[in-house]
Design an enzyme around this catalytic site. Structure first.
Site, PDB file in Angstrom:
ATOM      1  N   HIS A  18      19.168 -67.681  81.302  1.00  0.00           N
ATOM      2  CA  HIS A  18      20.237 -68.673  81.411  1.00  0.00           C
ATOM      3  C   HIS A  18      21.559 -68.000  81.041  1.00  0.00           C
ATOM      4  O   HIS A  18      21.593 -66.794  80.752  1.00  0.00           O
ATOM      5  CB  HIS A  18      19.937 -69.920  80.573  1.00  0.00           C
ATOM      6  CG  HIS A  18      19.789 -69.688  79.093  1.00  0.00           C
ATOM      7  ND1 HIS A  18      20.811 -69.256  78.299  1.00  0.00           N
ATOM      8  CD2 HIS A  18      18.716 -69.835  78.264  1.00  0.00           C
ATOM      9  CE1 HIS A  18      20.398 -69.163  77.048  1.00  0.00           C
ATOM     10  NE2 HIS A  18      19.121 -69.491  77.001  1.00  0.00           N
ATOM     11  N   HIS A  21      21.791 -65.643  78.043  1.00  0.00           N
ATOM     12  CA  HIS A  21      21.219 -64.293  78.214  1.00  0.00           C
ATOM     13  C   HIS A  21      22.146 -63.419  79.054  1.00  0.00           C
ATOM     14  O   HIS A  21      22.341 -62.246  78.788  1.00  0.00           O
ATOM     15  CB  HIS A  21      19.866 -64.367  78.930  1.00  0.00           C
ATOM     16  CG  HIS A  21      18.871 -65.239  78.240  1.00  0.00           C
ATOM     17  ND1 HIS A  21      18.227 -66.269  78.867  1.00  0.00           N
ATOM     18  CD2 HIS A  21      18.426 -65.238  76.959  1.00  0.00           C
ATOM     19  CE1 HIS A  21      17.419 -66.854  78.009  1.00  0.00           C
ATOM     20  NE2 HIS A  21      17.524 -66.254  76.841  1.00  0.00           N
ATOM     21  N   CYS A 126       8.264 -68.595  62.433  1.00  0.00           N
ATOM     22  CA  CYS A 126       8.838 -69.269  63.595  1.00  0.00           C
ATOM     23  C   CYS A 126       8.469 -68.425  64.814  1.00  0.00           C
ATOM     24  O   CYS A 126       8.911 -67.278  64.926  1.00  0.00           O
ATOM     25  CB  CYS A 126      10.353 -69.414  63.499  1.00  0.00           C
ATOM     26  SG  CYS A 126      11.046 -70.021  65.060  1.00  0.00           S
ATOM     27  N   CYS A 129      11.513 -67.329  66.944  1.00  0.00           N
ATOM     28  CA  CYS A 129      12.282 -66.179  66.426  1.00  0.00           C
ATOM     29  C   CYS A 129      11.374 -64.967  66.293  1.00  0.00           C
ATOM     30  O   CYS A 129      11.850 -63.855  66.123  1.00  0.00           O
ATOM     31  CB  CYS A 129      12.825 -66.456  65.031  1.00  0.00           C
ATOM     32  SG  CYS A 129      14.085 -67.697  64.920  1.00  0.00           S
ATOM     33  N   CYS A 144      12.745 -74.059  60.981  1.00  0.00           N
ATOM     34  CA  CYS A 144      13.424 -72.785  61.205  1.00  0.00           C
ATOM     35  C   CYS A 144      14.944 -72.975  61.111  1.00  0.00           C
ATOM     36  O   CYS A 144      15.481 -73.907  61.717  1.00  0.00           O
ATOM     37  CB  CYS A 144      13.035 -72.270  62.588  1.00  0.00           C
ATOM     38  SG  CYS A 144      14.149 -71.010  63.216  1.00  0.00           S
ATOM     39  N   HIS A 147      16.274 -72.466  64.981  1.00  0.00           N
ATOM     40  CA  HIS A 147      15.852 -73.410  66.021  1.00  0.00           C
ATOM     41  C   HIS A 147      15.675 -74.834  65.516  1.00  0.00           C
ATOM     42  O   HIS A 147      15.521 -75.755  66.318  1.00  0.00           O
ATOM     43  CB  HIS A 147      14.540 -72.928  66.664  1.00  0.00           C
ATOM     44  CG  HIS A 147      14.699 -71.634  67.392  1.00  0.00           C
ATOM     45  ND1 HIS A 147      14.333 -70.433  66.866  1.00  0.00           N
ATOM     46  CD2 HIS A 147      15.232 -71.371  68.608  1.00  0.00           C
ATOM     47  CE1 HIS A 147      14.608 -69.469  67.725  1.00  0.00           C
ATOM     48  NE2 HIS A 147      15.162 -70.014  68.783  1.00  0.00           N
ATOM     49  N   LYS A 299      23.488 -75.040  70.741  1.00  0.00           N
ATOM     50  CA  LYS A 299      23.128 -73.788  71.401  1.00  0.00           C
ATOM     51  C   LYS A 299      22.237 -74.134  72.590  1.00  0.00           C
ATOM     52  O   LYS A 299      21.407 -75.031  72.490  1.00  0.00           O
ATOM     53  CB  LYS A 299      22.353 -72.898  70.427  1.00  0.00           C
ATOM     54  CG  LYS A 299      21.908 -71.603  71.056  1.00  0.00           C
ATOM     55  CD  LYS A 299      21.256 -70.679  70.052  1.00  0.00           C
ATOM     56  CE  LYS A 299      20.896 -69.362  70.685  1.00  0.00           C
ATOM     57  NZ  LYS A 299      19.479 -69.173  70.911  1.00  0.00           N
ATOM     58  N   LYS A 302      15.920 -74.093  75.901  1.00  0.00           N
ATOM     59  CA  LYS A 302      15.051 -74.718  76.895  1.00  0.00           C
ATOM     60  C   LYS A 302      14.435 -75.987  76.317  1.00  0.00           C
ATOM     61  O   LYS A 302      14.303 -76.990  76.994  1.00  0.00           O
ATOM     62  CB  LYS A 302      13.946 -73.731  77.289  1.00  0.00           C
ATOM     63  CG  LYS A 302      13.267 -74.132  78.572  1.00  0.00           C
ATOM     64  CD  LYS A 302      12.403 -73.033  79.112  1.00  0.00           C
ATOM     65  CE  LYS A 302      11.137 -72.884  78.306  1.00  0.00           C
ATOM     66  NZ  LYS A 302      10.095 -72.116  78.964  1.00  0.00           N
TER      67      LYS A 302
HETATM   68  N1  MSP Z   1      13.782 -60.277  72.463  1.00  0.00           N
HETATM   69  C1  MSP Z   1      14.775 -60.552  71.491  1.00  0.00           C
HETATM   70  C2  MSP Z   1      15.745 -59.405  71.380  1.00  0.00           C
HETATM   71  C3  MSP Z   1      15.131 -58.086  71.056  1.00  0.00           C
HETATM   72  S1  MSP Z   1      16.316 -56.818  71.019  1.00  0.00           S
HETATM   73  C4  MSP Z   1      15.490 -55.514  70.423  1.00  0.00           C
HETATM   74  C5  MSP Z   1      15.537 -61.824  71.869  1.00  0.00           C
HETATM   75  N2  MSP Z   1      15.456 -62.184  73.149  1.00  0.00           N
HETATM   76  S2  MSP Z   1      16.116 -63.520  73.761  1.00  0.00           S
HETATM   77  O1  MSP Z   1      15.771 -63.478  75.144  1.00  0.00           O
HETATM   78  O2  MSP Z   1      15.687 -64.662  73.030  1.00  0.00           O
HETATM   79  O3  MSP Z   1      17.633 -63.421  73.559  1.00  0.00           O
HETATM   80  C6  MSP Z   1      18.382 -62.368  74.058  1.00  0.00           C
HETATM   81  C7  MSP Z   1      19.841 -62.522  73.763  1.00  0.00           C
HETATM   82  O4  MSP Z   1      20.358 -63.695  74.388  1.00  0.00           O
HETATM   83  C8  MSP Z   1      20.165 -62.626  72.281  1.00  0.00           C
HETATM   84  O5  MSP Z   1      21.229 -61.740  71.984  1.00  0.00           O
HETATM   85  C9  MSP Z   1      20.640 -64.038  72.118  1.00  0.00           C
HETATM   86  O6  MSP Z   1      21.614 -64.160  71.126  1.00  0.00           O
HETATM   87  C10 MSP Z   1      21.264 -64.284  73.496  1.00  0.00           C
HETATM   88  N3  MSP Z   1      21.416 -65.701  73.737  1.00  0.00           N
HETATM   89  C11 MSP Z   1      20.442 -66.621  73.974  1.00  0.00           C
HETATM   90  N4  MSP Z   1      21.039 -67.846  74.045  1.00  0.00           N
HETATM   91  C12 MSP Z   1      22.367 -67.726  73.857  1.00  0.00           C
HETATM   92  C13 MSP Z   1      23.464 -68.567  74.016  1.00  0.00           C
HETATM   93  N5  MSP Z   1      23.328 -69.852  74.235  1.00  0.00           N
HETATM   94  N6  MSP Z   1      24.719 -68.017  73.972  1.00  0.00           N
HETATM   95  C14 MSP Z   1      24.909 -66.665  73.867  1.00  0.00           C
HETATM   96  N7  MSP Z   1      23.889 -65.836  73.723  1.00  0.00           N
HETATM   97  C15 MSP Z   1      22.629 -66.364  73.409  1.00  0.00           C
HETATM   98  O7  MSP Z   1      16.167 -62.406  71.018  1.00  0.00           O
END
Ligand code: MSP
Length: 655
Positions: A18, A21, A126, A129, A144, A147, A299, A302
């Site tokens: 999304h 990411h 969690c 996380c 958590c 979340h 934030k 899903k």
């Molecule tokens: N797999 C771990 C990261 C491991 S790095 C060695 C993870 N993955 S994640 O898919 O959940 O998130 C990846 C990134 O997306 C994170 O930096 C997270 O902060 C970012 N985002 C997810 N949702 C977000 C928003 N709503 N806004 C901005 N970034 C956020 O965590």
């Protein structure tokens, strides 16, 4: 040539990407492009995090192997990064053998150091996380802190890493290298967390087998964060014989920058450097934590159902408009709210108006005044403003202050417009005696626009070169040879007509059309209508795209499962509602209230298999909480239940 290593977090494969990411990767890509233009030798890495309990659980819920889930989501990432023109040099998957080799090597070094030991571990975990929290960190109800969902109490024999041993070394590192964590407010948070005292960290799981086995500890799987963080060096060849990239980009004296969201800062700024200190390997130079994209002040997530998927934005506005909006509207490091309304306003004001109109105005005037060509003489009317804007732009880009960098460019655009209004070249086109002045004015406007377009190369990788071509300017390969200095545009070159690069969008019409499409679709799809409340934020959501079609991402957002009806009874005082208790292959039965009472007797339903929407927000119907929805086709006003053709295990995913 200085070496710069830039990384994004690696993304979990339990969900499709999304906007949150995409943001981390857009930022990293912009910096990679900018640093290349500034002459650095850049290596840019992204990838996917494929092990751990979360992935194992999601795959089981979908009735597939974890690797099949990973393969599917990874494919989506590849497509999306291509659509967004990401310029990463490598994409690492934690299921690849080259990554395993790197993880095994770092773990072996940590073990040799005597930093691993076995102990019993109890705590709250969690899954989302993939981390344990202490009682002190949990919210009321053992929830958590990130979340806000309940954590599981877990008790297992684990292998521990002596994190506490590195407390002083970490504090000393933060003190000596304040640039290690950016922005500064986050550095203070990290320092405080470490100074409060570090507990040893559990780095193995015995209840999760989807991961890398921990050598020397039978039955233990390496904790997913120790596994995942190592991607930053395994991708460079750490652990293999061909490790030239590792030597160049991790052991050298260049910058090593991790871009991450603030929710995963602790893993990168505390655990990761501690693992590296233990293994006696160099640390990253900077961990840059950005804020969150919020929707309705929450934030994106899903489970809340408020995520913005990229598909409709890319389809309706193109990837560069998205890139421009997210970089311009989020103060890097802070949270920002996402809305379609703000998106269109930003697009219209900065791209359609400031850039698009200025471009077409200058080219049209120049062609009219000078036989279809650039002005024959140069002028310095905007030199001071342009030089200041370029200096500001570079200063802000150096410290990743993208919104400020773009603000400086917008200011220069506005100065071009005001300069034209003040000088009114259009009134002087036919007067031969004023041709010299007209040439100087138009040339100055065009030169300032050249600088804006050049500075936009890392942000508008397709459109910025088109702007440059339209004004007869070269597209530079680097900023180091004066591309951002005043005076580079030629004179007298023939110009073509300008094609509109950023057609204006009628905000009201767009939002009205989007709303109408959504309503039409909701009316056709009751499941989507039930979800409407979830997505009641301003503007359009991921589900609305042209012609009322949904993307595969939208479809997978609805979790359909086979469930077996265990009991069915009428809801008191209602002839329509039945209260069903269904087995959907979960740890306990769930209650679903369905409007089947006029068509079915409760007794006839028991034991029958149906399809339920399993991820609907609970709703109260006649005082009974319903957790899901049963699918039925309505013919002549009567519901006809949908069932699998032959019996399948309860909980089987429908897709
Ligand atoms: N797999 C771990 C990261 C491991 S790095 C060695 C993870 N993955 S994640 O898919 O959940 O998130 C990846 C990134 O997306 C994170 O930096 C997270 O902060 C970012 N985002 C997810 N949702 C977000 C928003 N709503 N806004 C901005 N970034 C956020 O965590």
């Amino acid at each position: 040539m200085s070496k710069t290593y830039i990384t994004t977090p690696i993304y979990y494969v339990n969900d499709l990407p999304h906007i949150g990411h995409i943001y981390s990767t857009l930022v990293a890509d912009t910096v990679a492009r900018y640093r290349r233009l500034e002459g650095d030798d850049v290596y840019f890495l992204t990838g996917t995090d494929e092990h751990g309990q979360k992935i194992q659980k999601t795959a089981a819920e979908q009735g597939i192997e974890p690797i099949a889930l990973a393969d599917r989501v990874v494919e989506r990432y590849h497509q999306l990064w291509q659509q967004l023109e990401m310029t990463h040099d490598d994409f690492i998957r934690t299921t690849e053998p080259r990554h395993w080799a790197g993880v095994e090597k770092i773990v072996a070094r940590i073990a040799e150091k005597g930093d691993l030991y076995v102990d019993r571990h109890e705590g709250f975990y969690c899954v989302r996380c993939e981390t344990f929290y202490t009682d002190k960190e949990l919210l009321e109800g053992d929830r958590c802190p990130i979340h806000e969902t309940p954590c599981d109490r877990q008790s297992e024999e684990n292998v521990f890493f002596r994190l506490s041993k590195y407390q002083d070394a970490l504090l000393a590192h933060y003190e000596a290298h304040p640039e290690f964590v950016r922005p500064e407010s986050r550095l203070n948070e990290v320092k405080q967390f470490v100074a409060q005292g570090l507990k040893d960290l559990s780095v193995s799981r015995t209840t999760v087998d989807w991961g890398i086995p921990l050598p020397g500890f039978e039955g233990h799987t390496i904790y997913v964060w120790l596994d995942a963080l190592t991607n930053y060096i395994s991708a460079l060849g750490y652990g293999s014989d061909s490790d030239q990239l590792y030597r160049d980009f991790w052991q050298g004296d260049g910058a090593r920058i991790h871009f991450v969201g603030k929710d995963i800062l602790r893993f990168h700024a505390v655990f990761w450097p501690a693992f590296l200190l233990s293994a006696e390997l160099p640390l990253p130079t900077t961990v840059w934590a950005h804020g969150w994209w919020l929707r309705d002040n929450l934030k994106m997530s899903k489970s809340i159902g408020n995520v913005v998927r990229p598909d409709y934005l890319l389809q309706d506005f193109g990837h560069e408009a998205l890139r421009y909006y997210v970089l311009r509207d989020m103060a890097f490091g802070q949270d920002a709210g996402f809305s379609d309304e703000a998106f269109i306003e930003r697009y219209n004001s900065d791209l359609a108006n400031d850039i698009g109109n200025t471009l077409s105005r200058l080219v049209t005037l120049s062609r009219r005044a000078f036989d279809g060509a650039l002005p024959p003489a140069k002028g310095d009317g905007l030199k001071a403003e342009a030089e200041q804007a370029m200096a500001e732009y570079r200063g802000h880009m150096e410290v990743f202050s993208f919104h400020e960098a773009l603000r400086s460019l917008s200011k220069l655009n506005q100065e071009i417009s005001q300069f034209l209004v003040r000088n009114e070249p259009w009134k002087k086109l036919k007067d031969e005696s004023q041709k010299g002045e007209v040439a100087e004015v138009l040339w100055a406007g065009l030169e300032a626009l050249r600088l804006v377009a050049t500075a936009l190369l890392p942000i508008l990788p397709e459109k910025a070169p088109k702007i440059l071509e339209s004004i007869g300017a070269d597209v530079p390969e680097t900023f180091t040879e004066g591309a951002l200095s005043w005076g580079g545009l030629g004179t007298g070159k023939t110009l073509g007509a300008v094609e509109p690069l950023f057609p204006r969008i009628d905000k009201k019409e767009y939002l009205k059309g989007a709303e109408a499409k959504k309503e039409a679709k909701d009316a056709k799809a009751p499941a989507a209508a039930e979800n409407k409340e979830k997505r009641s934020g301003k503007g359009k959501t991921q589900a609305s795209s042209a012609e009322g079609l949904i993307s595969i991402d939208d479809f997978f957002g609805v979790m359909l499962k086979v469930a077996t009806i265990q009991t069915a009874e009428r809801v008191p005082k209602s002839d329509k509602l039945l209260k069903l208790s269904v087995d959907a292959g979960e740890s306990s039965e769930r209650t679903v209230v369905a409007g089947l009472g006029k068509a079915y007797e409760p007794e006839a339903l028991m034991g029958r298999q149906v399809i339920v929407v399993a991820n609907l927000k609970p709703a109260k119907l006649m005082g009974v909480e319903s957790n899901g929805m049963v699918l039925a086709a309505t013919a002549d006003g009567k519901p006809v239940l949908l069932s699998p053709e032959s019996e399948v295990p309860a909980g089987t995913r429908v897709k």
